[in-house]
Design a protein around this motif. Structure first.
Motif, PDB file in Angstrom:
ATOM      1  N   TRP A  38      38.345  39.926  37.532  1.00 51.00           N
ATOM      2  CA  TRP A  38      37.227  40.628  38.150  1.00 51.00           C
ATOM      3  C   TRP A  38      37.648  41.089  39.537  1.00 51.00           C
ATOM      4  CZ3 TRP A  38      33.169  39.467  34.629  1.00 51.00           C
ATOM      5  CH2 TRP A  38      32.050  40.297  34.762  1.00 51.00           C
ATOM      6  N   ASP A  39      37.168  42.223  39.965  1.00 50.77           N
ATOM      7  CA  ASP A  39      37.432  42.711  41.318  1.00 50.77           C
ATOM      8  C   ASP A  39      36.603  41.879  42.291  1.00 50.77           C
ATOM      9  OD1 ASP A  39      37.833  44.034  43.686  1.00 50.77           O
ATOM     10  OD2 ASP A  39      37.176  45.992  42.955  1.00 50.77           O
ATOM     11  N   LYS A  40      37.237  40.990  43.015  1.00 52.26           N
ATOM     12  CA  LYS A  40      36.529  40.051  43.901  1.00 52.26           C
ATOM     13  C   LYS A  40      35.795  40.754  45.042  1.00 52.26           C
ATOM     14  CE  LYS A  40      38.760  36.721  41.683  1.00 52.26           C
ATOM     15  NZ  LYS A  40      39.633  37.423  40.797  1.00 52.26           N
ATOM     16  N   HIS A  41      36.240  41.962  45.395  1.00 52.52           N
ATOM     17  CA  HIS A  41      35.598  42.695  46.486  1.00 52.52           C
ATOM     18  C   HIS A  41      34.254  43.282  46.070  1.00 52.52           C
ATOM     19  CE1 HIS A  41      39.229  42.291  48.821  1.00 52.52           C
ATOM     20  NE2 HIS A  41      39.928  42.782  47.806  1.00 52.52           N
ATOM     21  N   ASN A  42      34.048  43.485  44.766  1.00 52.18           N
ATOM     22  CA  ASN A  42      32.826  44.129  44.289  1.00 52.18           C
ATOM     23  C   ASN A  42      31.938  43.228  43.452  1.00 52.18           C
ATOM     24  OD1 ASN A  42      33.561  46.560  45.464  1.00 52.18           O
ATOM     25  ND2 ASN A  42      34.714  47.190  43.670  1.00 52.18           N
ATOM     26  N   ILE A  43      32.320  41.981  43.235  1.00 53.55           N
ATOM     27  CA  ILE A  43      31.624  41.124  42.289  1.00 53.55           C
ATOM     28  C   ILE A  43      30.155  40.899  42.657  1.00 53.55           C
ATOM     29  CG2 ILE A  43      32.204  38.877  43.295  1.00 53.55           C
ATOM     30  CD1 ILE A  43      32.832  38.001  40.338  1.00 53.55           C
ATOM     31  N   GLU A  44      29.830  40.950  43.947  1.00 55.56           N
ATOM     32  CA  GLU A  44      28.449  40.740  44.365  1.00 55.56           C
ATOM     33  C   GLU A  44      27.701  42.041  44.638  1.00 55.56           C
ATOM     34  OE1 GLU A  44      28.554  38.053  47.660  1.00 55.56           O
ATOM     35  OE2 GLU A  44      29.196  36.377  46.423  1.00 55.56           O
ATOM     36  N   LEU A  45      28.368  43.181  44.536  1.00 54.78           N
ATOM     37  CA  LEU A  45      27.744  44.458  44.870  1.00 54.78           C
ATOM     38  C   LEU A  45      26.999  45.104  43.714  1.00 54.78           C
ATOM     39  CD1 LEU A  45      30.545  46.043  47.065  1.00 54.78           C
ATOM     40  CD2 LEU A  45      28.457  44.897  47.817  1.00 54.78           C
ATOM     41  N   PHE A  46      27.491  44.928  42.499  1.00 51.38           N
ATOM     42  CA  PHE A  46      26.846  45.559  41.346  1.00 51.38           C
ATOM     43  C   PHE A  46      27.143  44.781  40.073  1.00 51.38           C
ATOM     44  CE2 PHE A  46      30.773  47.850  42.401  1.00 51.38           C
ATOM     45  CZ  PHE A  46      31.516  47.643  41.255  1.00 51.38           C
ATOM     46  N   GLU A  47      26.329  45.038  39.063  1.00 48.17           N
ATOM     47  CA  GLU A  47      26.470  44.360  37.773  1.00 48.17           C
ATOM     48  C   GLU A  47      27.566  45.021  36.941  1.00 48.17           C
ATOM     49  OE1 GLU A  47      24.619  41.713  36.450  1.00 48.17           O
ATOM     50  OE2 GLU A  47      23.703  41.493  38.418  1.00 48.17           O
ATOM     51  N   SER A  48      28.318  44.208  36.205  1.00 50.64           N
ATOM     52  CA  SER A  48      29.317  44.703  35.256  1.00 50.64           C
ATOM     53  C   SER A  48      29.179  43.941  33.952  1.00 50.64           C
ATOM     54  CB  SER A  48      30.738  44.489  35.792  1.00 50.64           C
ATOM     55  OG  SER A  48      30.974  45.265  36.921  1.00 50.64           O
ATOM     56  N   PHE A  49      29.484  44.604  32.850  1.00 47.63           N
ATOM     57  CA  PHE A  49      29.474  43.972  31.535  1.00 47.63           C
ATOM     58  C   PHE A  49      30.886  44.046  30.983  1.00 47.63           C
ATOM     59  CE2 PHE A  49      28.985  43.567  27.010  1.00 47.63           C
ATOM     60  CZ  PHE A  49      27.930  42.691  26.849  1.00 47.63           C
ATOM     61  N   ASN A  58      41.250  32.308  18.517  1.00 49.11           N
ATOM     62  CA  ASN A  58      40.588  32.319  19.830  1.00 49.11           C
ATOM     63  C   ASN A  58      41.550  32.673  20.956  1.00 49.11           C
ATOM     64  OD1 ASN A  58      38.045  31.847  18.875  1.00 49.11           O
ATOM     65  ND2 ASN A  58      38.111  29.654  19.250  1.00 49.11           N
ATOM     66  N   LYS A  59      42.566  33.457  20.634  1.00 45.35           N
ATOM     67  CA  LYS A  59      43.470  33.964  21.658  1.00 45.35           C
ATOM     68  C   LYS A  59      42.942  35.323  22.111  1.00 45.35           C
ATOM     69  CE  LYS A  59      47.521  31.355  20.696  1.00 45.35           C
ATOM     70  NZ  LYS A  59      48.962  31.366  20.863  1.00 45.35           N
ATOM     71  N   VAL A  60      43.037  35.565  23.406  1.00 47.66           N
ATOM     72  CA  VAL A  60      42.455  36.767  23.997  1.00 47.66           C
ATOM     73  C   VAL A  60      43.349  37.975  23.745  1.00 47.66           C
ATOM     74  CG1 VAL A  60      41.633  37.842  26.121  1.00 47.66           C
ATOM     75  CG2 VAL A  60      41.322  35.394  25.774  1.00 47.66           C
ATOM     76  N   LYS A  61      42.830  38.919  22.973  1.00 45.11           N
ATOM     77  CA  LYS A  61      43.549  40.160  22.714  1.00 45.11           C
ATOM     78  C   LYS A  61      43.434  41.105  23.901  1.00 45.11           C
ATOM     79  CE  LYS A  61      43.197  41.806  18.536  1.00 45.11           C
ATOM     80  NZ  LYS A  61      42.637  42.341  17.287  1.00 45.11           N
ATOM     81  N   GLY A  62      42.300  41.016  24.611  1.00 44.80           N
ATOM     82  CA  GLY A  62      42.107  41.879  25.759  1.00 44.80           C
ATOM     83  C   GLY A  62      40.738  41.706  26.385  1.00 44.80           C
ATOM     84  N   ILE A  63      40.575  42.309  27.539  1.00 40.49           N
ATOM     85  CA  ILE A  63      39.293  42.332  28.242  1.00 40.49           C
ATOM     86  C   ILE A  63      38.892  43.791  28.367  1.00 40.49           C
ATOM     87  CG2 ILE A  63      38.064  41.834  30.382  1.00 40.49           C
ATOM     88  CD1 ILE A  63      40.069  39.562  30.864  1.00 40.49           C
ATOM     89  N   TYR A  64      37.660  44.096  27.983  1.00 40.52           N
ATOM     90  CA  TYR A  64      37.172  45.469  28.045  1.00 40.52           C
ATOM     91  C   TYR A  64      35.944  45.536  28.940  1.00 40.52           C
ATOM     92  CZ  TYR A  64      35.549  50.049  26.602  1.00 40.52           C
ATOM     93  OH  TYR A  64      35.141  51.350  26.604  1.00 40.52           O
ATOM     94  N   THR A  65      35.969  46.409  29.946  1.00 40.69           N
ATOM     95  CA  THR A  65      34.798  46.630  30.791  1.00 40.69           C
ATOM     96  C   THR A  65      33.960  47.710  30.130  1.00 40.69           C
ATOM     97  OG1 THR A  65      36.055  46.061  32.766  1.00 40.69           O
ATOM     98  CG2 THR A  65      33.989  47.239  33.099  1.00 40.69           C
ATOM     99  N   LEU A  66      32.815  47.298  29.600  1.00 36.67           N
ATOM    100  CA  LEU A  66      31.976  48.219  28.845  1.00 36.67           C
ATOM    101  C   LEU A  66      31.095  49.064  29.747  1.00 36.67           C
ATOM    102  CD1 LEU A  66      30.780  47.824  25.459  1.00 36.67           C
ATOM    103  CD2 LEU A  66      28.938  48.254  27.044  1.00 36.67           C
ATOM    104  N   SER A  67      30.531  48.450  30.788  1.00 34.75           N
ATOM    105  CA  SER A  67      29.697  49.241  31.690  1.00 34.75           C
ATOM    106  C   SER A  67      29.618  48.601  33.069  1.00 34.75           C
ATOM    107  CB  SER A  67      28.281  49.409  31.122  1.00 34.75           C
ATOM    108  OG  SER A  67      27.591  48.189  31.125  1.00 34.75           O
ATOM    109  N   THR A  68      29.324  49.448  34.030  1.00 32.40           N
ATOM    110  CA  THR A  68      29.101  49.020  35.399  1.00 32.40           C
ATOM    111  C   THR A  68      27.814  49.684  35.855  1.00 32.40           C
ATOM    112  OG1 THR A  68      31.469  48.867  35.790  1.00 32.40           O
ATOM    113  CG2 THR A  68      30.066  48.984  37.718  1.00 32.40           C
ATOM    114  N   GLY A  69      26.935  48.899  36.454  1.00 29.04           N
ATOM    115  CA  GLY A  69      25.632  49.428  36.827  1.00 29.04           C
ATOM    116  C   GLY A  69      25.346  49.334  38.305  1.00 29.04           C
TER     117      GLY A  69
END
Length: 94
Positions: A38-49, A58-69
């Motif tokens: 997560w971008d630590k500079h923006n984590i408290e500024l806006f919501e992200s999904f 249960n191995k992580v294939k990837g992380i996808y940022t679906l939306s930012t609000g």
């Protein structure tokens, strides 16, 4: 007369070997991994999904940022959730 339609291609590509992928064994593992990415500079500024995409082990294939609000919320389009899961041939999501 021949009817014409578009062809749809679905693909997923990953270069990391499966044995090198991080495994999620608990909710703490998932939270720690997401917080690392997560971008630590923006984590408290806006919501992200974000979505963790997992394989059968249960191995992580990837992380996808679906939306930012905005400050109070973000929109999640379920059609995009399904599209990402299907394209990546994912068996589990967090």
């Amino acid at each position: 007369m021949e009817t014409k339609v578009n062809e749809i291609a679905i693909s997923y590509s990953g270069s990391i070997k499966t044995k090198m992928l991080p495994k999620i064994s608990s909710s703490r593992d998932a939270a720690n991994l997401l917080f690392e990415h997560w971008d630590k500079h923006n984590i408290e500024l806006f919501e992200s999904f974000k979505m963790l995409l997992l394989n059968n082990s249960n191995k992580v294939k990837g992380i996808y940022t679906l939306s930012t609000g905005g400050i109070t919320g973000t929109l999640v389009d379920i059609r995009i959730v399904f599209a990402v899961v299907l394209k990546s041939v994912t068996t589990s999501i967090i």
